[in-house]
Design a protein around this motif. Structure first.
Motif, PDB file in Angstrom:
ATOM      1  N   ASN A 260       0.821  -1.217   0.000  1.00 59.91           N
ATOM      2  CA  ASN A 260       0.000   0.000   0.000  1.00 59.91           C
ATOM      3  C   ASN A 260       0.851   1.261   0.000  1.00 59.91           C
ATOM      4  O   ASN A 260       0.486   2.252  -0.639  1.00 59.91           O
ATOM      5  CB  ASN A 260      -0.986  -0.015   1.169  1.00 59.91           C
ATOM      6  N   GLN A 261       1.983   1.252   0.688  1.00 61.94           N
ATOM      7  CA  GLN A 261       2.874   2.410   0.637  1.00 61.94           C
ATOM      8  C   GLN A 261       3.433   2.598  -0.764  1.00 61.94           C
ATOM      9  O   GLN A 261       3.577   3.728  -1.231  1.00 61.94           O
ATOM     10  CB  GLN A 261       4.005   2.278   1.654  1.00 61.94           C
ATOM     11  N   GLY A 262       3.752   1.501  -1.432  1.00 64.04           N
ATOM     12  CA  GLY A 262       4.212   1.591  -2.810  1.00 64.04           C
ATOM     13  C   GLY A 262       3.160   2.208  -3.707  1.00 64.04           C
ATOM     14  O   GLY A 262       3.473   3.017  -4.582  1.00 64.04           O
ATOM     15  N   LYS A 263       1.914   1.846  -3.489  1.00 61.55           N
ATOM     16  CA  LYS A 263       0.810   2.412  -4.271  1.00 61.55           C
ATOM     17  C   LYS A 263       0.605   3.894  -3.946  1.00 61.55           C
ATOM     18  O   LYS A 263       0.413   4.707  -4.831  1.00 61.55           O
ATOM     19  CB  LYS A 263      -0.490   1.659  -3.980  1.00 61.55           C
ATOM     20  N   THR A 264       0.646   4.228  -2.665  1.00 63.08           N
ATOM     21  CA  THR A 264       0.327   5.585  -2.217  1.00 63.08           C
ATOM     22  C   THR A 264       1.466   6.573  -2.448  1.00 63.08           C
ATOM     23  O   THR A 264       1.243   7.683  -2.922  1.00 63.08           O
ATOM     24  CB  THR A 264      -0.027   5.573  -0.707  1.00 63.08           C
TER      25      THR A 264
ATOM     26  N   GLN B  68       9.982   5.053  -3.881  1.00 65.02           N
ATOM     27  CA  GLN B  68      10.319   5.110  -2.459  1.00 65.02           C
ATOM     28  C   GLN B  68      10.809   3.754  -1.941  1.00 65.02           C
ATOM     29  O   GLN B  68      11.380   3.675  -0.862  1.00 65.02           O
ATOM     30  CB  GLN B  68       9.102   5.561  -1.637  1.00 65.02           C
ATOM     31  N   ASP B  69      10.540   2.683  -2.681  1.00 66.91           N
ATOM     32  CA  ASP B  69      10.948   1.327  -2.290  1.00 66.91           C
ATOM     33  C   ASP B  69      11.548   0.648  -3.523  1.00 66.91           C
ATOM     34  O   ASP B  69      10.868  -0.127  -4.212  1.00 66.91           O
ATOM     35  CB  ASP B  69       9.739   0.548  -1.760  1.00 66.91           C
TER      36      ASP B  69
ATOM     37  N   VAL C  80       3.402  -4.128 -11.963  1.00 65.81           N
ATOM     38  CA  VAL C  80       3.204  -2.740 -11.547  1.00 65.81           C
ATOM     39  C   VAL C  80       1.759  -2.318 -11.808  1.00 65.81           C
ATOM     40  O   VAL C  80       1.092  -1.768 -10.932  1.00 65.81           O
ATOM     41  CB  VAL C  80       4.210  -1.800 -12.250  1.00 65.81           C
ATOM     42  N   GLU C  81       1.258  -2.580 -12.985  1.00 67.37           N
ATOM     43  CA  GLU C  81      -0.114  -2.184 -13.325  1.00 67.37           C
ATOM     44  C   GLU C  81      -1.141  -2.988 -12.526  1.00 67.37           C
ATOM     45  O   GLU C  81      -2.154  -2.452 -12.080  1.00 67.37           O
ATOM     46  CB  GLU C  81      -0.364  -2.365 -14.820  1.00 67.37           C
ATOM     47  N   THR C  82      -0.878  -4.265 -12.312  1.00 69.10           N
ATOM     48  CA  THR C  82      -1.801  -5.096 -11.539  1.00 69.10           C
ATOM     49  C   THR C  82      -1.936  -4.553 -10.124  1.00 69.10           C
ATOM     50  O   THR C  82      -3.050  -4.432  -9.605  1.00 69.10           O
ATOM     51  CB  THR C  82      -1.312  -6.561 -11.503  1.00 69.10           C
TER      52      THR C  82
ATOM     53  N   SER D 129      -6.967  -3.537  -4.730  1.00 68.88           N
ATOM     54  CA  SER D 129      -7.156  -3.132  -3.338  1.00 68.88           C
ATOM     55  C   SER D 129      -6.394  -4.156  -2.510  1.00 68.88           C
ATOM     56  O   SER D 129      -6.573  -5.354  -2.692  1.00 68.88           O
ATOM     57  CB  SER D 129      -8.638  -3.168  -2.949  1.00 68.88           C
ATOM     58  N   VAL D 130      -5.520  -3.691  -1.623  1.00 64.70           N
ATOM     59  CA  VAL D 130      -4.708  -4.590  -0.804  1.00 64.70           C
ATOM     60  C   VAL D 130      -5.157  -4.420   0.646  1.00 64.70           C
ATOM     61  O   VAL D 130      -5.104  -3.321   1.191  1.00 64.70           O
ATOM     62  CB  VAL D 130      -3.200  -4.287  -0.939  1.00 64.70           C
TER      63      VAL D 130
END
Length: 141
Positions: free
Chosen positions: A86-90, A95-96, A109-111, A116-117
């Motif tokens: 979720n941090q990667g998404k947000t 950042q990672d 990446v697109e998936t 929703s995780v």
């Protein structure tokens, strides 16, 4: 209890186990009432959180391959894996860099961007989580 929150989404559960080997499991429900599709993989043992992240990525990979383009909700009982994804998404994958590299190598990446995780309590009464736990243990041998 989860089904109404994610109506119209593929529901995917991931889990990992460590025994003689590492075991990854993905349990996929095309609809809340459908039969579960179970996919497993045996991998070398790594740290617990790393193995759980591998399980989540394996589950995303299975969802992408079996149900291309379908919106999905990924459930994991490992908070660290959920937070990291979720941090990667947000905050962006830059950042990672390690996560970005793993997702890029698997073409996920697109998936992840459209997933929703969600964290779910482990060893609870959730059918998908129970099945994921059982299949991961079997894959771990």
């Amino acid at each position: 209890r989860l089904a109404p929150l994610y109506a119209g989404h593929l529901q995917v559960f991931s889990d990992a186990s460590q025994k003689r080997h590492g075991g990854l499991a993905a349990i996929l429900f095309a609809t809340p009432d459908s039969e579960a599709q179970a996919r497993t993989r045996t991998v070398p043992i790594t740290g617990s959180n790393e193995l759980e992240l591998q399980a989540a990525l394996f589950a995303l990979e299975q969802a992408r391959d079996l149900f291309p383009g379908q919106p999905l909700a990924l459930f994991s009982d490992n908070q660290d894996a959920v937070v990291r994804l979720n941090q990667g998404k947000t905050h962006g994958l830059d950042q990672d860099p390690d996560l970005h590299q793993m997702l890029g190598a698997l073409d996920l990446v697109e998936t992840l961007a459209y997933a929703s995780v969600c964290w779910i309590k482990g060893h609870g009464s959730c059918r998908g989580n129970i099945l994921a736990d059982q299949h991961a243990a079997e894959a771990a041998g």
